[in-house]
Design an enzyme around this catalytic site. Structure first.
Site, PDB file in Angstrom:
ATOM      1  N   THR A   1     -34.115  -2.240 -37.940  1.00 41.54           N
ATOM      2  CA  THR A   1     -35.004  -1.499 -37.044  1.00 41.54           C
ATOM      3  C   THR A   1     -34.682  -1.802 -35.582  1.00 41.54           C
ATOM      4  O   THR A   1     -34.910  -0.955 -34.714  1.00 41.54           O
ATOM      5  CB  THR A   1     -36.476  -1.804 -37.345  1.00 41.54           C
ATOM      6  OG1 THR A   1     -36.763  -3.173 -37.087  1.00 41.54           O
ATOM      7  CG2 THR A   1     -36.817  -1.463 -38.784  1.00 41.54           C
TER       8      THR A   1
ATOM      9  N   LYS B   1     -38.938   2.167 -36.985  1.00 38.29           N
ATOM     10  CA  LYS B   1     -39.296   1.487 -35.735  1.00 38.29           C
ATOM     11  C   LYS B   1     -40.293   2.352 -34.980  1.00 38.29           C
ATOM     12  O   LYS B   1     -40.093   3.560 -34.838  1.00 38.29           O
ATOM     13  CB  LYS B   1     -38.049   1.268 -34.873  1.00 38.29           C
ATOM     14  CG  LYS B   1     -38.209   0.206 -33.803  1.00 38.29           C
ATOM     15  CD  LYS B   1     -38.212  -1.190 -34.399  1.00 38.29           C
ATOM     16  CE  LYS B   1     -37.972  -2.251 -33.323  1.00 38.29           C
ATOM     17  NZ  LYS B   1     -38.023  -3.617 -33.904  1.00 38.29           N
TER      18      LYS B   1
END
Length: 270
Positions: free
Chosen positions: A55, A13
């Site tokens: 994520t 992320k």
């Protein structure tokens, strides 16, 4: 033809921003986290998502870590996130984190103003044994001085239109990164910034190459804990718009340069 092999994989992320406050102080930054490991492979090769931490969960994890972390050091916070993530998800072999400050200037007891100045940055690679590699930095400096720079004696041929200059205004973008002997014995990023700006102001340079080399030499002399320093610079020197009068006055007007821009890189290692 043999089947192709997976030789590298990762996911994560990026651009996770946080703004932590207790009603008076503010700690703000942006983090990117990538996970690595052979046990993640089934998600790529067989569509098996069993080992994947979503994520979106990574984003929530970073926000929770920002709430829990007691300090305000970007470097220590980044290491805190990495250690906690690996402890929570032991099937992940290692993580790579990149973080940067989001700079705010305090204007009052409870008032901050967002600034768009240079900022501290850190990159960490961590595994179960701890920090495997690290790099700290000061990014996005925008430095201008009105004299004390020259550029002459370069190659001249049929492609050359640039005139030589012996005392010019100099404007450059520069980011500087460095590595320490150990992560624990670190130099604060404002201290390195101070050497960069002092050198930029006072050193009579013959080129940007000459200038960043001097910056690097001074940083290594000043800070024994730093073992490597690198620079990425862009020449943003302004174009002349109104030339000085014939009497030789230094007064002149410049305007923003048009792209393309010159780029300069350097790494110095002890």
């Amino acid at each position: 033809m043999p089947d192709p092999r997976v030789t590298a994989l990762h996911y994560g992320k990026a651009a996770v921003r946080f703004y932590r406050t207790d009603g008076r102080d503010l700690f703000a930054g942006e983090v990117a986290l990538d996970a690595f490991g052979d046990r993640l492979r089934p998600a790529w090769t067989g569509g098996d998502n069993t080992p994947l931490v979503a994520t979106d969960s990574m984003k929530n994890f970073i926000h929770a870590a920002a709430l829990e972390y007691p300090g305000d050091s970007l470097e220590e916070f980044t290491a805190f996130v990495g250690r906690r993530f690996l402890d929570t998800y032991p099937h992940v072999e290692r993580v790579q984190l990149r973080a940067r400050e989001l700079p705010f200037a305090r204007e009052g007891a409870a008032l901050y103003r967002r600034t768009y100045d240079d900022y501290g940055a850190v990159e960490l690679t961590m595994g179960a044994a701890g920090i495997l590699a690290h790099r700290c930095g000061r990014e996005a400096l925008r430095l201008l001085k009105v004299s004390g720079s020259s550029f002459a004696g370069f190659v001249r041929d049929e492609y050359t239109t640039l005139p030589e200059t012996h005392d010019r205004p100099l404007f450059m973008y520069v980011s500087v990164h460095w590595r320490h002997r150990t992560f624990e014995d670190r130099v604060p990023t404002p201290d390195v910034r101070g050497v960069v700006t002092e050198t930029f102001e006072k050193f009579e340079s013959r080129s940007i190459q000459h200038l960043v080399h001097e910056m690097g030499q001074r940083i290594l002399r000043r800070f024994p804990a730093i073992v490597e320093v690198s620079f990425d610079a862009e020449n943003r020197t302004r174009d002349a718009a109104a030339l000085p009068p014939p009497a030789g006055a230094r007064r002149a007007v410049y305007t923003d340069p048009r792209p393309p821009f010159g780029v300069i890189g350097l790494t110095l290692t002890r």
